[in-house]
Design a protein around this motif. Structure first.
Motif, short mmCIF file in Angstrom:
data_model
loop_
_atom_site.label_atom_id
_atom_site.label_comp_id
_atom_site.label_asym_id
_atom_site.label_seq_id
_atom_site.Cartn_x
_atom_site.Cartn_y
_atom_site.Cartn_z
N ALA A 221 6.73 -3.64 -6.96
CA ALA A 221 6.61 -2.99 -5.69
C ALA A 221 7.28 -3.76 -4.34
O ALA A 221 7.72 -3.40 -3.44
CB ALA A 221 5.04 -2.63 -5.34
N ALA B 111 -1.58 -4.78 -13.20
CA ALA B 111 -1.44 -4.69 -11.45
C ALA B 111 -0.53 -5.84 -10.99
O ALA B 111 0.11 -5.68 -9.85
CB ALA B 111 -3.10 -5.10 -10.87
N GLU C 153 4.67 -3.33 -18.02
CA GLU C 153 5.39 -2.82 -16.86
C GLU C 153 6.56 -3.55 -16.54
O GLU C 153 7.33 -3.03 -15.75
CB GLU C 153 4.20 -3.29 -15.57
CG GLU C 153 2.72 -2.35 -15.76
CD GLU C 153 2.85 -0.74 -15.74
OE1 GLU C 153 3.73 -0.68 -15.06
OE2 GLU C 153 2.15 -0.27 -16.34
N ALA D 69 0.66 -1.24 0.03
CA ALA D 69 0.01 -0.04 0.05
C ALA D 69 0.95 1.22 0.01
O ALA D 69 0.49 2.22 -0.75
CB ALA D 69 -0.87 0.00 1.37
N GLU D 70 1.93 1.15 0.71
CA GLU D 70 2.71 2.36 0.73
C GLU D 70 3.59 2.50 -0.68
O GLU D 70 4.33 3.72 -0.67
CB GLU D 70 3.80 2.20 2.01
CG GLU D 70 3.20 2.28 3.39
CD GLU D 70 4.11 1.96 4.49
OE1 GLU D 70 5.39 1.27 4.09
OE2 GLU D 70 3.83 2.30 5.73
N HIS D 71 3.69 1.63 -1.70
CA HIS D 71 4.14 1.64 -2.58
C HIS D 71 3.31 1.77 -3.85
O HIS D 71 3.70 1.16 -5.08
CB HIS D 71 5.43 0.47 -2.74
CG HIS D 71 6.44 0.54 -1.97
ND1 HIS D 71 6.42 0.32 -0.76
CD2 HIS D 71 7.88 1.22 -2.28
CE1 HIS D 71 7.79 0.50 -0.01
NE2 HIS D 71 8.50 0.98 -1.13
N GLY D 72 1.99 2.19 -3.58
CA GLY D 72 1.21 2.59 -4.75
C GLY D 72 0.32 1.31 -5.07
O GLY D 72 -0.57 1.38 -6.21
N ILE D 73 0.31 0.24 -4.41
CA ILE D 73 -0.72 -0.93 -4.85
C ILE D 73 -1.78 -0.97 -3.81
O ILE D 73 -1.64 -0.68 -2.82
CB ILE D 73 -0.19 -2.37 -4.57
CG1 ILE D 73 1.39 -2.48 -5.18
CG2 ILE D 73 -0.94 -3.67 -4.81
CD1 ILE D 73 1.11 -2.25 -6.81
N ASN D 74 -3.03 -0.67 -4.54
CA ASN D 74 -4.35 -0.71 -3.82
C ASN D 74 -4.77 -1.84 -3.02
O ASN D 74 -5.18 -2.62 -3.96
CB ASN D 74 -5.43 -0.17 -4.55
CG ASN D 74 -6.52 0.50 -3.72
OD1 ASN D 74 -6.56 0.79 -2.60
ND2 ASN D 74 -7.76 0.69 -4.53
N CYS D 75 -4.47 -2.27 -1.88
CA CYS D 75 -4.90 -3.49 -1.17
C CYS D 75 -5.32 -3.02 0.34
O CYS D 75 -5.23 -2.02 0.92
CB CYS D 75 -3.71 -4.35 -1.25
SG CYS D 75 -2.33 -3.81 -0.16
N LYS E 266 2.91 -4.57 -11.55
CA LYS E 266 3.21 -3.32 -10.59
C LYS E 266 3.50 -4.08 -8.83
O LYS E 266 4.23 -3.44 -8.28
CB LYS E 266 2.07 -2.54 -10.47
CG LYS E 266 2.15 -1.60 -11.81
CD LYS E 266 0.87 -0.51 -11.71
CE LYS E 266 0.90 0.46 -12.85
NZ LYS E 266 -0.14 1.29 -13.02
#
Length: 327
Positions: A131, A124, A255, A73-79, A127
């Motif tokens: 991440a 995703a 990616e 989450a801190e590296h841009g992955i929506n979880c 990515k």
């Protein structure tokens, strides 16, 4: 997701008193999936997911899963994010099981994935792999090659009850995969290892997030790609859809480009992914706990998928030219 362990209202109220989540308004079990007991909580401050960890999930592995979600989450992955109690801890115990609360993710999982969904998953997944490169904690994959034979042994005696000849079919495939052909030097990192359509949420055609990291581990990144080929690129009749596969692989490659060695190994990795899920589904199919609110998934689906991968000669059969260009 599923419900194996029920939670009494009074026990849940005591559990929630350790958090600043407001007043409990309602809760209900979530019947989908096969691994852990999950509940949707509605409180005066919002909606959350409560998970009681069971079955294949070792308690010592739980800090890895929770820390990984925070890292991604801190590296841009929506979880989903683990929710910490007033004591700063996210992991505690409820109804005799390790338990945690995570944030609720908006969206729905696609019942009939199309090529657009597959492209979103490919992007995703790549990515997520990128991440996870600097995530320091490691967890070996307990369900890689060395973990398949024990699953087979647990189900072999009754395998032919599910499909005649299944025991011999599985035994022969395991003999081949254990013969030294399994790759050992491909790029590795953190993989999701269970990115099926019920673990990916969409809002319309836009991917809104990834969930359920309880199989996440360190393994070959291309093995995660192979798992997704199995999970996303077959039709309800279990025939392979090359259009979906091409959309998935090309989106992933934009990616993070697969190496030549990864492309060459993909058919073999897909066979391994197919037998891994065939075996876990077979064990679950034969061992549903009495009274469990759970619908085990049919292992026969993966017999058809494994036979397809056995017939594949190169990555071209998945819709991708070896050069990385569209076939």
């Amino acid at each position: 997701m599923a419900v194996y362990t029920d939670v009494a209202a009074d026990d849940l109220a005591d559990y929630l008193s350790q958090y600043d989540l407001g007043e409990l308004l309602s809760y209900k079990g979530i019947a989908e999936g096969v691994e852990n007991s999950n509940f949707l909580l509605h409180t005066s401050k919002g909606s959350y997911i409560l998970t009681l960890y069971e079955k294949r999930v070792a308690k010592n592995d739980l800090p890895f899963f929770l820390a990984l979600m925070t890292h991604l989450a801190e590296h841009g992955i929506n979880c989903p994010l683990p929710v910490k109690g007033r004591d700063g801890e996210a992991l505690r115990e409820l109804a005799g099981r390790p338990a945690a609360i995570i944030t609720f993710l908006e969206g729905v999982w696609p019942r009939k994935p199309n090529a657009t969904h597959c492209a979103g998953v490919g992007q995703a997944l790549a990515k997520m792999h990128l991440a996870g490169r600097n995530f320091a904690v490691r967890r070996p994959n307990a369900l890689s090659v060395s973990g398949w034979r024990p699953l087979f042994d647990a189900a072999a005696a009754r395998a032919d009850e599910v499909q005649p000849g299944l025991r011999a079919f599985l035994s022969a495939e395991l003999d081949y995969l254990e013969s030294g052909v399994w790759p050992t030097s491909l790029p590795d990192g953190v993989i999701h290892a269970d990115l099926f359509n019920d673990n990916v949420f969409f809002l319309g055609d836009q991917l809104s997030g990834l969930i359920d990291f309880t199989f996440a581990c360190n393994d070959m990144l291309a093995y995660d790609v192979a798992i997704c080929l199995n999970a996303w690129c077959f039709e309800p009749d279990h025939s392979f859809n090359v259009t979906k596969a091409r959309a998935f692989l090309n989106a992933y490659g934009r990616e993070r480009k697969l190496t030549d060695a990864e492309e060459a190994a993909l058919p073999l990795l897909a066979r391994g992914a197919a037998i891994r899920f065939l075996l876990t589904r077979l064990v679950d199919w034969l061992n549903v706990p009495p009274g469990a609110l759970v619908r085990p998934k049919d292992p026969q689906e993966y017999v058809r998928k494994l036979r397809f991968h056995q017939s594949v000669s190169s990555v071209r059969d998945y819709g991708l030219a070896p050069s990385g260009l569209v076939a």
